[in-house]
Every structure is written in structure tokens, then in C-alpha cells.
Design a protein around this motif. Structure first.
Motif, mmCIF file in Angstrom:
data_model
loop_
_atom_site.group_PDB
_atom_site.id
_atom_site.type_symbol
_atom_site.label_atom_id
_atom_site.label_comp_id
_atom_site.label_asym_id
_atom_site.label_seq_id
_atom_site.Cartn_x
_atom_site.Cartn_y
_atom_site.Cartn_z
ATOM 1 N N ASN A 40 1.181 -1.180 0.114
ATOM 2 C CA ASN A 40 -0.040 0.160 0.088
ATOM 3 C C ASN A 40 0.894 1.267 -0.051
ATOM 4 O O ASN A 40 2.078 1.165 0.442
ATOM 5 C CB ASN A 40 -0.924 0.097 1.051
ATOM 6 N N LYS A 41 0.503 2.242 -0.544
ATOM 7 C CA LYS A 41 1.034 3.563 -0.471
ATOM 8 C C LYS A 41 0.161 4.693 -0.449
ATOM 9 O O LYS A 41 -0.563 4.769 -1.299
ATOM 10 C CB LYS A 41 1.781 3.630 -1.908
ATOM 11 N N PRO A 42 0.222 5.584 0.699
ATOM 12 C CA PRO A 42 -0.749 6.786 0.642
ATOM 13 C C PRO A 42 -0.196 7.715 -0.554
ATOM 14 O O PRO A 42 0.592 7.758 -1.092
ATOM 15 C CB PRO A 42 -0.574 7.274 1.990
ATOM 16 N N THR A 60 -12.518 9.690 14.314
ATOM 17 C CA THR A 60 -10.973 9.370 14.145
ATOM 18 C C THR A 60 -10.822 8.309 13.738
ATOM 19 O O THR A 60 -9.446 7.856 13.422
ATOM 20 C CB THR A 60 -10.317 9.791 15.999
ATOM 21 N N SER A 61 -11.459 7.043 13.609
ATOM 22 C CA SER A 61 -11.172 5.988 12.999
ATOM 23 C C SER A 61 -12.561 5.118 12.749
ATOM 24 O O SER A 61 -13.720 5.593 13.488
ATOM 25 C CB SER A 61 -10.361 5.164 14.057
ATOM 26 N N THR A 84 -13.001 2.285 14.166
ATOM 27 C CA THR A 84 -13.103 1.805 15.297
ATOM 28 C C THR A 84 -13.801 2.803 16.179
ATOM 29 O O THR A 84 -14.720 2.078 16.841
ATOM 30 C CB THR A 84 -11.439 1.765 16.024
ATOM 31 N N HIS A 104 -8.652 4.735 6.879
ATOM 32 C CA HIS A 104 -7.349 4.428 6.992
ATOM 33 C C HIS A 104 -6.666 4.353 5.894
ATOM 34 O O HIS A 104 -6.924 4.410 4.656
ATOM 35 C CB HIS A 104 -7.585 2.931 7.452
ATOM 36 N N GLU A 105 -5.166 4.428 5.646
ATOM 37 C CA GLU A 105 -4.347 4.776 4.698
ATOM 38 C C GLU A 105 -4.374 3.548 3.507
ATOM 39 O O GLU A 105 -4.048 3.817 2.487
ATOM 40 C CB GLU A 105 -3.007 5.068 4.916
ATOM 41 N N ILE A 133 -8.451 8.387 1.549
ATOM 42 C CA ILE A 133 -7.523 8.176 3.080
ATOM 43 C C ILE A 133 -7.352 9.566 3.657
ATOM 44 O O ILE A 133 -7.668 10.597 2.928
ATOM 45 C CB ILE A 133 -6.379 7.565 2.587
ATOM 46 N N SER A 134 -7.308 9.443 4.979
ATOM 47 C CA SER A 134 -6.795 10.424 5.826
ATOM 48 C C SER A 134 -5.975 9.800 7.019
ATOM 49 O O SER A 134 -5.876 10.477 8.026
ATOM 50 C CB SER A 134 -8.160 11.210 6.369
ATOM 51 N N GLY A 135 -5.116 8.947 6.698
ATOM 52 C CA GLY A 135 -4.091 8.157 7.523
ATOM 53 C C GLY A 135 -4.928 7.375 8.508
ATOM 54 O O GLY A 135 -5.016 6.239 8.195
ATOM 55 N N GLU A 136 -5.362 7.936 9.564
ATOM 56 C CA GLU A 136 -6.484 7.303 10.372
ATOM 57 C C GLU A 136 -7.761 8.279 10.291
ATOM 58 O O GLU A 136 -7.507 9.466 10.062
ATOM 59 C CB GLU A 136 -5.985 7.229 11.673
ATOM 60 N N ILE A 155 -7.341 16.634 9.532
ATOM 61 C CA ILE A 155 -7.872 15.385 9.046
ATOM 62 C C ILE A 155 -8.787 15.448 7.926
ATOM 63 O O ILE A 155 -8.742 15.026 6.746
ATOM 64 C CB ILE A 155 -8.219 14.624 10.015
ATOM 65 N N VAL A 177 3.718 11.721 3.679
ATOM 66 C CA VAL A 177 2.813 10.998 2.630
ATOM 67 C C VAL A 177 3.973 10.383 1.696
ATOM 68 O O VAL A 177 3.900 9.109 1.138
ATOM 69 C CB VAL A 177 2.095 11.887 2.001
ATOM 70 N N GLY A 221 5.610 7.306 2.607
ATOM 71 C CA GLY A 221 4.622 6.138 2.477
ATOM 72 C C GLY A 221 3.878 5.541 3.716
ATOM 73 O O GLY A 221 3.476 4.493 3.750
ATOM 74 N N ILE A 267 0.979 7.236 6.591
ATOM 75 C CA ILE A 267 0.440 8.139 7.158
ATOM 76 C C ILE A 267 -0.711 7.543 8.278
ATOM 77 O O ILE A 267 -1.266 8.569 8.784
ATOM 78 C CB ILE A 267 -0.514 9.204 6.217
ATOM 79 N N SER A 268 -0.799 6.461 8.502
ATOM 80 C CA SER A 268 -1.485 5.823 9.610
ATOM 81 C C SER A 268 -0.597 5.869 10.890
ATOM 82 O O SER A 268 0.494 6.540 11.044
ATOM 83 C CB SER A 268 -1.742 4.452 9.212
ATOM 84 N N THR A 328 -5.448 10.213 20.052
ATOM 85 C CA THR A 328 -6.282 11.304 18.945
ATOM 86 C C THR A 328 -6.712 12.302 19.852
ATOM 87 O O THR A 328 -7.060 13.304 19.182
ATOM 88 C CB THR A 328 -7.393 10.486 18.387
ATOM 89 N N SER A 385 -8.467 2.156 18.768
ATOM 90 C CA SER A 385 -7.624 2.989 17.857
ATOM 91 C C SER A 385 -7.215 4.174 18.433
ATOM 92 O O SER A 385 -8.053 5.203 18.045
ATOM 93 C CB SER A 385 -8.594 2.972 16.142
ATOM 94 N N SER A 442 -3.238 9.610 13.259
ATOM 95 C CA SER A 442 -2.599 9.608 12.098
ATOM 96 C C SER A 442 -1.244 10.395 11.995
ATOM 97 O O SER A 442 -1.104 11.357 12.910
ATOM 98 C CB SER A 442 -3.646 10.328 11.165
ATOM 99 N N ILE A 494 -0.397 12.283 9.978
ATOM 100 C CA ILE A 494 -0.691 13.682 9.507
ATOM 101 C C ILE A 494 -0.631 14.767 10.804
ATOM 102 O O ILE A 494 -0.253 15.696 10.765
ATOM 103 C CB ILE A 494 -2.064 13.834 8.975
ATOM 104 N N ILE A 495 -1.433 13.887 11.854
ATOM 105 C CA ILE A 495 -1.479 14.856 13.082
ATOM 106 C C ILE A 495 -0.165 14.879 13.791
ATOM 107 O O ILE A 495 0.237 15.873 14.216
ATOM 108 C CB ILE A 495 -2.313 14.089 13.871
#
Lengths: 382, 382
Positions: A8-10, A56-57, A59, A186-187, A192-195, A246, B24, B27, B29-30, B56, B239, B243, B245-246
């Protein structure tokens, strides 16, 4: 090790950091600001979801769902064993007993025909997981929920931009059908937004309380709408809402949803066409899309006859710098739950756990790289 | 309405979006990537914290704390009533009964002299909140915790870069003293990431489990260190990790911690010098920093004699486009908890709730604007 082709790759679609800077300039980067509202409106308008609330997730969205349906210690929740731990943990945190159901013969998603037998007087909810973005049999599941007065929480973590067609021909986006639904950004997901995640509240009875739980158990949202003259602590809750940093990132992705989806489905189709003959010759199952479901290009997977054959494919790709992965140790056999599981045999869950393999799948995966993976797999003799 | 001088304003120190782009490119951002580790190492090395784990939100860090100390239904937790709802909610979600304690006469923080009377056989933890970044009497609190075998969770949401000096002269950063501590990087805090927080685990008995709970109840961290050969579901969890990102945004802030702190303390001092005579003349209490505590420039507040006088000051500032705010409706009188509260009278809590006012305080608040606020307040006759 570093792989030439990661699993995977963001990716950036263009405006992610621009929108983040804009949020700072605008003077708000805590939750529930401009970009959160833009994302939520987009989802509602594009897919016909009920109330949308970024989290935030996924989850955390599942945890909101568990609080909203008022899970109490001893309540039972039915879900597949072949899923991510969060599907279960969110309900376990509220004291639920999880009743795990087996997968389908031709798809890792839960077998809806096994649900009724698992329903007891303590059952409170069914949590179908739309594995790989492919719909569960929602007609059957909703009929059971109605008959037994149960809530349905769609775990749509992988299922953005995917649909289910009811027997009468009605086509609905996944996430619009259950009383509640949850998504992941999730990425590794399509968008995506990372988490990141989202709760969708389709059942109106939960909408007001969802807003309170989201805002740490306060009626802050009512306050800002001028409905109450001060805000305070009115319920349990948590800080479920993500930073505008995010949401701003996510908004840039949503502006490019069509491009992303087109690209992923192309990759998926390329894999399918390039691997189908080899798969048939080697007794490998290809992804099955039932007629009632759509393919959102979330995941391309193969199911081998056994773990040894899967290991050969993994090794071949690894020796060429390509990372393929498997996932989901069966939850019913996990260290945490094996002694709590009701003893039900779930052979297909174990089969997918042992034999399913996911191929690299991300927005920036090139045609050349996809073809390289296909060529290498075609060389694997099983 | 829009204010010329808002109460708070998020800010960039320079490299925030650069680091986000880098994450990013890298590779990942989670959660739990490069920038998360950089931030965690910074905190540990700068302040001598135990294990640091970004979350978070501070709310989520408090929830991790409640899970770690194994709060069970009926367990009692002692904390101030004059605090944010999350201090309480995190423990209520695990079934705790909250025993609320009054504030100090000369500071909104909890009165440590009232704690012992509130301890019962069911008490499990004390949660001191370092209001405005000013330390609670930690020597007294830790002595009680030792005597009664209780856990101490420092709610240090506002208390980054602040210290406590023990009677023997030992000076320790807030967040290093309790068994666990929690911080916030919400946009109103000194160091920001929109939403964000951190759990500090000082007691070694909690370190391994904290990692599992943080990673959704899995032993994923052990797996990546090569300690186990596969990872799975071993405990409850969520979770909790933000991220990258944060974390990337937060890292840029941390690189500028000294500059930020110098600026905030300057603003604070300017307020103090410019308002002290007027405050004395009008019976307004100024912030009190006990000799055992430090001032981290988190908040500048005034305590008026009554709500009417406070309203006059708010109105004066508002009429000149300046937003000043008050906060914390007493939790023991909240709609959610008033029937669950043990009936203890908490007059000082109500006093601060009715009479405390926070002045604008943010990194980019100019000297001219600070002086304007001071000049306007000096014109208010009470």
C-alpha cells in the motif's frame, strides 16, 4: 525490508496540504469545522446516507454505534469471525458477548444463512462486514433483524462507493441499509486520511444522541444552533470527532473520488484478466462478486488451496521486491477470545485466514507494476 | 459574530505542511510512524516522562488510563468538579462512580486537603487536574495514594512544560509524577495539532499492556519488534493512535516549543502587570501560582466577585470585538451527574464556574492587542 512495490502507498490528489493551511488560516483546526461539514455533506448527498459524522477511526465509529444501541453486559452481537479486531472490540468494551459466524463458501463475507441459528433472547445486533467492499446479503439480514427486533450495524470499513441491489431491483449504497453504518479512511482504504472514519446514522431515533456522544457527552451542537442557552454534560461520550487537519485532507481526496475509483477498478480488472487462466489452472479462487453486489475496487485477493501454496506465491513476489499480505487471524481462535467463543465450528473462516492473499493495490500503482505482478504470478506453478 | 481579537487562534510555526507532505512521501500516514516516534522521543527526553504514546485526544488518553487501571463498575474515582467533562466521562464509560472534590480558595485546582475524607474502600484512583498548567499539591496527593494504595492519573491537559517542586527541593515536570498522565494538543493548548493528546505511562507495570490497548487490543508492536511470530487479538483496546498527519503537524510545533513558550509567558506577564492594580481596586482575583508550581503561560484568567461583574467585563470586551470566555459548568451539578453526585457541597467550584473569565491567549496575539485588552479592562468600573 523495503519493497520496490509496497502493498500500500498513501497518496496526495493535489490540494490536501492547501486545505490544511486554509483550515489554520480560517482559525479552526479542532473538530466539527468547515471541512468536517463539507465531507459530511458530500457523503450524505452522494450516497443518500442518513446523518454523517466523521470520527477519528472506523473503530471509534463502531464504539459510537455500540453506545447508541445501548449494549449492556451480556448482550449478544452476531458478526463474522473473519474480520478486523475492532468490529468485535467496540462491542466487547461495552460488555457484549460476541457470537461469531462463518464465512461464505465463495466469499469471505459472513454467511447470512447461518445467522438465524445464532440468534437468542439476548441477541441485540447483527454486524455484517462488507468484506473487500462487496455487499453481504442485506435483504436476508434486514429481514432477520426485523423479525427478531435486532439492530444492524453495517461495518462498511472497506465499502465506500459500493452498492447492494435488493430482490425488488432497488439499488442502495452500502451504509444506507443498516440502522447504523461505519466507514474507514485508514491509509489502506480507497479514500484516505491516514487514520479516520465515519459513523452513518440512518435510524432517526439515534440522531440527537449521536451528536451528544460525538461531542464528549455534551449538548454543544444544540448550543451552537441556539437550541439551548448553555451547554453541559448530559450523557456519556468521547472525543470521537477528528481534527480539521484530518477533514481537510479527506476533503481533497473526496474531490477526486471519481478519478480514484476509476483507477482502482482498472487495476482490479487488469489483475482479474491477467490472472484468471492461471488461477483456473492452479485451483485458485478469484474474487466473487454476487449479482446483488458491486465491486468498488477496494481489494484484489486470491484464495489458494492451502497455506503452502500461498507461501509460494508470497515468496515469488517477495524475491522480486513486491509485498503481498494476508490478514485476519480468526477472531474466534484468538488468544483473547478462544475461551469465550461458543465452540461453533467455523471452517471457512480458518480457510480464508490460511489461504487468502491480498495483492498490492493503491492509487499510484502503475500499469507496468501491475503487469509485472501478473507476469510473476503466472510463473508460479502450484 | 466574528471577533477582531478571537479567544484563540491556531497557528503554524513553519514546517507543519512540509512534514505532512514528507509523511505521505515516506509512505506512511496511519499511526505509529516516523513522526509519532519523533514526538514521543522528544517528550520523553525533554521532560523525563515514562513511556509516551500519542493519542487522538486527551479524552482518549484518559480512556486508556481507565482501562489500564482496570476500572470496574462501582469503583470510585476522586477528581475536581471544576474540570472538562472528559476527565469524568473516561472513567464513567468503564462504570466508575465519580466522587467530586471542591476547588482551592485561591486556585481553581482541587483542594488536596479534601481528598482523604472522600476515600472509601471502593476508591481506585485520584485524578488531579493541573488547572491552567499550575500544579496541584502533588506531594500530598502522592502520599495519600501510597497510604491508601490508589492510582494517580494526572490530567495534565493544560500542563505541558510545567513543573512541581517537592518539599525536599526535587523539581519534576508535571506528567512524571502520577502512575499515568494525560496531555492535550487541542487547538486551544500551548502546543497544538487540532485535536490530539498523549498518554504518559510512568508505572512500568502498565507499559506492555498500554501498547496493546493502543493498537486495538493486538500485540502488533511486539510483532514488529520480532518478539512474536504473528500478531492477533489479545486484549480489549481501541484505535487510540493518531494519524501521522497529526503527528507531523505536532512535530513542527515541538521544534518551536521554546519560542512558543517564551511568547505565551510574555503575554501572560503583560496581562498580569497591566491588570494587577485595577484588579486590586475592584476585588478581582488574579491567577495564583503556589511556590511549588510554575507558570507555563497556558491561560490568563480573572476571578470576579460575582457573575454580574464578570458579565460587565465580557460585554466591554465584546463591544470592542474581543472574545473572552468562561468555562466548566460544575460537573456535580450537570444534567448527567447531579442525581449521581454524593451530595457533597462544592461552593468554590460553583464560584469559579460563575466568576472566572479567560482572556484571549494565543501564540500570534500581538503586543498591541494585548495592551488594547488591558486598556479596555482598566476602564471597567465594578
Amino acid at each position: 525490508m523495503n519493497y520496490d512495490i509496497p502493498f500500500n502507498k498513501p497518496f496526495l490528489t493535489g490540494k490536501e496540504v492547501h486545505y490544511i493551511s486554509d483550515a489554520v488560516q480560517t482559525g479552526k483546526i479542532s473538530g466539527n469545522g468547515k471541512y468536517t461539514k463539507k465531507c459530511q455533506d458530500f457523503f450524505k448527498n452522494t450516497y443518500g446516507f442518513g446523518k454523517c459524522m466523521l470520527t477519528t477511526s472506523c473503530t471509534d465509529a463502531l464504539e459510537m454505534a455500540a453506545i447508541l444501541i445501548n449494549i449492556q453486559p451480556g448482550d449478544e452481537v452476531i458478526m463474522p469471525s473473519y474480520t478486523f479486531v475492532s468490529t468485535a472490540n467496540a462491542f466487547v468494551l461495552r460488555g457484549a458477548k460476541i457470537v461469531f459466524i462463518d464465512s461464505q463458501n465463495n466469499h469471505p463475507g459472513m454467511d447470512a444463512d447461518l445467522i438465524e441459528d445464532a440468534i437468542t433472547g439476548k441477541t441485540k445486533a447483527i454486524v455484517p462486514v462488507h468484506y473487500a467492499g462487496v455487499a453481504c446479503n442485506m435483504d436476508k439480514i434486514m429481514a432477520l433483524a426485523n423479525a427478531y427486533n435486532l439492530f444492524v450495524v453495517e461495518d462498511a470499513a472497506q465499502a465506500i462507493d459500493s452498492y447492494y441491489t435488493f430482490p425488488d431491483g432497488t439499488k442502495k449504497a452500502l451504509g444506507t441499509i443498516g440502522h447504523l453504518a461505519t466507514f474507514s479512511f485508514h491509509e489502506t482504504k480507497n479514500i484516505i486520511s491516514g487514520e479516520g472514519g465515519m459513523l452513518v446514522v440512518n435510524d432517526p431515533q439515534f440522531m440527537d444522541r449521536a451528536e451528544i456522544i460525538w461531542e464528549k457527552g455534551t449538548n454543544r451542537s444544540s448550543f451552537f444552533r441556539g437550541e439551548v442557552d448553555k451547554y453541559g454534560w448530559v450523557d456519556v461520550g468521547s472525543s470521537f470527532l477528528p481534527s480539521e487537519i484530518i477533514s481537510a485532507f479527506l476533503w481533497a481526496q473526496l474531490e477526486n473520488l471519481e478519478t480514484i475509483q476509476t483507477k482502482r477498478i482498472q487495476i482490479w480488472q487488469t489483475y482479474y484478466e491477467g490472472l484468471k487462466d492461471w488461477a483456473a489452472q492452479n485451483n485458485i479462487s478469484m474474487p466473487h462478486i454476487p449479482t446483488y453486489a458491486t465491486n468498488n475496487g477496494h481489494m484484489f485477493y486470491l484464495v489458494f488451496k492451502n497455506t503452502t501454496k500461498r507461501a509460494k506465491a508470497i515468496e515469488k513476489l517477495k524475491s522480486h521486491g513486491i509485498l503481498s499480505v494476508f490478514h485476519y487471524l480468526s477472531l474466534h481462535e484468538s488468544p483473547f477470545y478462544k475461551n469465550k467463543h461458543d465452540g461453533r465450528q467455523l471452517p471457512l473462516t480458518n480457510h480464508y485466514s490460511n489461504c487468502l492473499l491480498r495483492l498490492p493495490m493503491y492509487y499510484e500503482l502503475s500499469v507496468a507494476d501491475t503487469n509485472k505482478i501478473i507476469k510473476l504470478l503466472n510463473e508460479v506453478q502450484l
